[in-house]
Design an enzyme around this catalytic site. Structure first.
Site, PDB file in Angstrom:
ATOM      1  N   SER A   1      44.702  42.355  39.879  1.00 37.82           N
ATOM      2  CA  SER A   1      43.801  41.430  39.182  1.00 37.82           C
ATOM      3  C   SER A   1      44.497  40.632  38.094  1.00 37.82           C
ATOM      4  O   SER A   1      45.375  41.150  37.396  1.00 37.82           O
ATOM      5  CB  SER A   1      42.662  42.206  38.533  1.00 37.82           C
ATOM      6  OG  SER A   1      41.676  42.418  39.484  1.00 37.82           O
ATOM      7  N   GLY A   2      44.077  39.395  37.945  1.00 41.73           N
ATOM      8  CA  GLY A   2      44.636  38.516  36.923  1.00 41.73           C
ATOM      9  C   GLY A   2      45.914  37.851  37.377  1.00 41.73           C
ATOM     10  O   GLY A   2      46.304  36.815  36.848  1.00 41.73           O
TER      11      GLY A   2
ATOM     12  N   ASP B   1      35.946  34.006  36.253  1.00 39.16           N
ATOM     13  CA  ASP B   1      36.775  35.175  35.932  1.00 39.16           C
ATOM     14  C   ASP B   1      38.186  34.738  35.527  1.00 39.16           C
ATOM     15  O   ASP B   1      39.146  34.914  36.280  1.00 39.16           O
ATOM     16  CB  ASP B   1      36.811  36.115  37.152  1.00 39.16           C
ATOM     17  CG  ASP B   1      37.351  37.490  36.799  1.00 39.16           C
ATOM     18  OD1 ASP B   1      37.617  37.739  35.608  1.00 39.16           O
ATOM     19  OD2 ASP B   1      37.507  38.312  37.731  1.00 39.16           O
TER      20      ASP B   1
ATOM     21  N   HIS C   1      37.861  39.727  33.651  1.00 37.34           N
ATOM     22  CA  HIS C   1      37.415  41.125  33.798  1.00 37.34           C
ATOM     23  C   HIS C   1      38.489  42.115  33.350  1.00 37.34           C
ATOM     24  O   HIS C   1      38.195  43.284  33.125  1.00 37.34           O
ATOM     25  CB  HIS C   1      36.904  41.409  35.227  1.00 37.34           C
ATOM     26  CG  HIS C   1      37.962  41.700  36.236  1.00 37.34           C
ATOM     27  ND1 HIS C   1      38.360  40.793  37.186  1.00 37.34           N
ATOM     28  CD2 HIS C   1      38.686  42.826  36.461  1.00 37.34           C
ATOM     29  CE1 HIS C   1      39.291  41.347  37.951  1.00 37.34           C
ATOM     30  NE2 HIS C   1      39.503  42.575  37.526  1.00 37.34           N
TER      31      HIS C   1
HETATM   32  N1  ARG Z   1      39.462  43.806  40.764  1.00 41.88           N
HETATM   33  C1  ARG Z   1      40.760  44.230  41.206  1.00 41.88           C
HETATM   34  C2  ARG Z   1      41.635  44.548  40.004  1.00 41.88           C
HETATM   35  O1  ARG Z   1      41.107  44.715  38.928  1.00 41.88           O
HETATM   36  C3  ARG Z   1      41.365  43.288  42.183  1.00 41.88           C
HETATM   37  C4  ARG Z   1      40.708  43.422  43.468  1.00 41.88           C
HETATM   38  C5  ARG Z   1      41.169  42.525  44.504  1.00 41.88           C
HETATM   39  N2  ARG Z   1      40.566  42.976  45.702  1.00 41.88           N
HETATM   40  C6  ARG Z   1      40.813  42.471  46.896  1.00 41.88           C
HETATM   41  N3  ARG Z   1      40.257  43.038  47.926  1.00 41.88           N
HETATM   42  N4  ARG Z   1      41.552  41.448  47.029  1.00 41.88           N
HETATM   43  O2  ARG Z   1      42.812  44.745  40.109  1.00 41.88           O
END
Ligand code: ARG
Length: 490
Positions: free
Chosen positions: A439-440, A343, A294
């Site tokens: 993320s990642g 993902d 993503h």
């Molecule tokens: N989708 C988020 C990002 O792009 C990460 C989210 C993680 N969320 C969580 N509650 N652990 O950085």
């Protein structure tokens, strides 16, 4: 508990205790789509595509004209015989045309055949790993080795018995080790070591080297044996991975984390587009970074827009340095932006990273590596320190625990949204979690003095909320895909 019937790579699921003593040779191979016992004609000429009929085969669209059998029949006695003969010929023609059309329209490997990569070319299991290239790109000969469990036991696939076997240490050397690593997808320069491991488990069959066999092909030199003369088998490390130069900080305050020290999480990278930190990532080789699909979706899929920063704790410092350019981005082909299924993505750098105390790879989990239901793990990143907050100025890390999928999928938590490609970690009581900007990045655990990549930060409802823990890509599900892509994109 480990199951006996598992495909060669996707067999290690989290939350199960590792059982090193159980016999666990695995049947079968990754065979792509399997079809339930179709009817296959027994005699098919060689080199003619083997097509088997199935009741669901579509009807022929074209029927070849056939010559009238009228001349050889007397009008009265043989009339009915002629009619049935004509119909038979007509039906046979239709069936053949149908099979041909079906073969080219569908992309299937029939019966027990194994698909060559993504092509509509199939070979029989006995052609896999037999030292002869049968697939157009040689796929049947380059996925014949794997590393098993947390001790990196080298295993070779035997086309004869359709099973994985450990390799005797007798006559093994670094040159063979390098060959096996390259076959898995590593670069020969990262090769670390081969060591002799005493086997305690009741293996009944091994692969042994016949050094007097000619040729250089490692797999042609291997033969089945009931024992190893040295009594030990090969442990193979294709890269020196999973070493942290600092002991992990025991304080437990991302959200609820604490500032990291240089060298503590040397695999952590910051991924930038223009002058903005967008995501985290993990180094797995000098050239390859694992991140989330993503992060590189849509307009973010252009490699030249990204910069990768390694070995730096402060965002401020990244803005002053150059970073590494990205040559290629590979997103998982089955990534689903709605459900966040699969993902995961790979970034290949334009030039390799130089490893030192502050920059180094994390270990990819091997098949057969089991994690405890509540395995202690760590997350790290420059993500927000509270929901809706800004990116952190410095790298933070926090201790989290794996949460069993059955629990994470319960009605009051994620109510069925957790798929097998995902893994939950954190606390149901909230307080500590990854958040936007993480993320990642890595979810890692320490086992046998090494750090392993358990997951990549993917999603969550809010951050650190009660009953909404962090959700991570389940790396054990992706390692086969990662190796295949490293191998195909050298
Ligand atoms: N989708 C988020 C990002 O792009 C990460 C989210 C993680 N969320 C969580 N509650 N652990 O950085």
């Amino acid at each position: 508990m480990e199951s006996n019937l598992q495909p060669p790579y996707y067999e290690n699921y989290a939350y199960q205790p590792e059982n090193l003593t159980a016999p666990r040779l695995v049947n079968g191979f990754y065979v792509g789509q399997q079809y339930a016992s179709p009817y296959c004609p027994a005699t098919v000429p060689r080199y003619v595509p083997r097509a088997c009929t199935q009741p669901s085969a579509p009807a022929a669209t074209r029927v070849h004209p056939i010559s009238s059998p009228r001349k050889i029949c007397t009008p009265r006695v043989r009339k009915s015989l002629c009619l049935s003969l004509s119909i038979t010929i007509l039906l046979a023609g239709a069936a053949i045309a149908g099979i041909i059309v079906w073969y080219f329209v569908t992309d299937s490997c029939f019966g027990s055949k194994i698909r060559c990569g993504t092509l509509a070319v199939c070979v029989s299991p006995s052609q896999w790993c037999d030292g002869v290239n049968d697939c157009p790109n040689g796929e049947d000969e380059n996925r014949c080795v794997r590393l098993y469990g947390s001790r990196f036991l080298l295993e070779v696939y035997s086309s004869e018995s359709k099973d994985w076997y450990p390799v005797c240490y007798d006559d093994w050397n670094d040159s063979y080790g390098r060959t096996a690593c390259v076959d898995m997808g590593y670069n020969k320069d990262t090769y670390f070591k081969s060591t002799a491991t005493q086997l305690t488990s009741p293996f009944t069959s091994f692969m042994r080297l016949n050094t007097s066999a000619d040729g250089t092909d490692l797999y042609k030199k291997l033969y089945n044996s009931k024992q190893c003369s040295t009594g030990s088998v090969v442990s193979l490390q294709c890269i020196k991975c999973g070493l942290s130069s600092k002991n992990s900080n025991p304080r437990n305050r991302i959200v609820g984390g604490s500032a990291a020290a240089l060298g503590e999480w040397p695999w952590q990278v910051s991924l930038y587009i223009q002058r903005i930190h967008l995501c985290g990532g993990s180094i797995i080789t000098p050239e390859w970074i694992v991140t989330a699909a993503h992060c590189v979706e849509g307009s973010y899929s252009e490699p030249s827009h990204w910069s990768v920063y390694a070995g730096i704790l402060l965002q401020q410092e990244m803005l002053r340095s150059k970073g590494h350019k990205v040559a290629k981005i590979i997103s998982h082909p089955n990534y689903d932006s709605e459900t966040k299924n699969n993902d995961v993505a790979l970034m290949k750098l334009r030039s390799p990273l130089m490893f030192d105390d502050t920059i180094g790879p994390v270990c990819l989990p091997n098949p057969g590596m089991m994690f405890q239901p509540e395995q202690r793990c760590w997350i790290s990143g420059w993500g927000a320190q509270r929901q809706g907050g800004n990116t952190s100025k410095e790298l933070h890390a926090a201790k989290v625990y794996l949460i069993e999928s059955s629990r994470c999928n319960s009605r009051y938590v994620y109510n069925g949204l957790i798929l097998s490609t995902m893994i939950c970690a954190g606390y149901l009581e909230g307080r500590v979690d990854s958040c936007q900007g993480d993320s990642g990045g890595p979810l890692v655990t320490e086992k046998h003095a090494l750090w392993w990549l358990v997951g990549d930060t993917s999603w969550g409802t809010g951050c650190a909320s009660v009953n909404k823990p962090g959700v991570y890509g389940n790396m054990t599900q992706f390692t086969d895909w990662i190796y295949r892509n490293m191998q195909a994109n050298r």
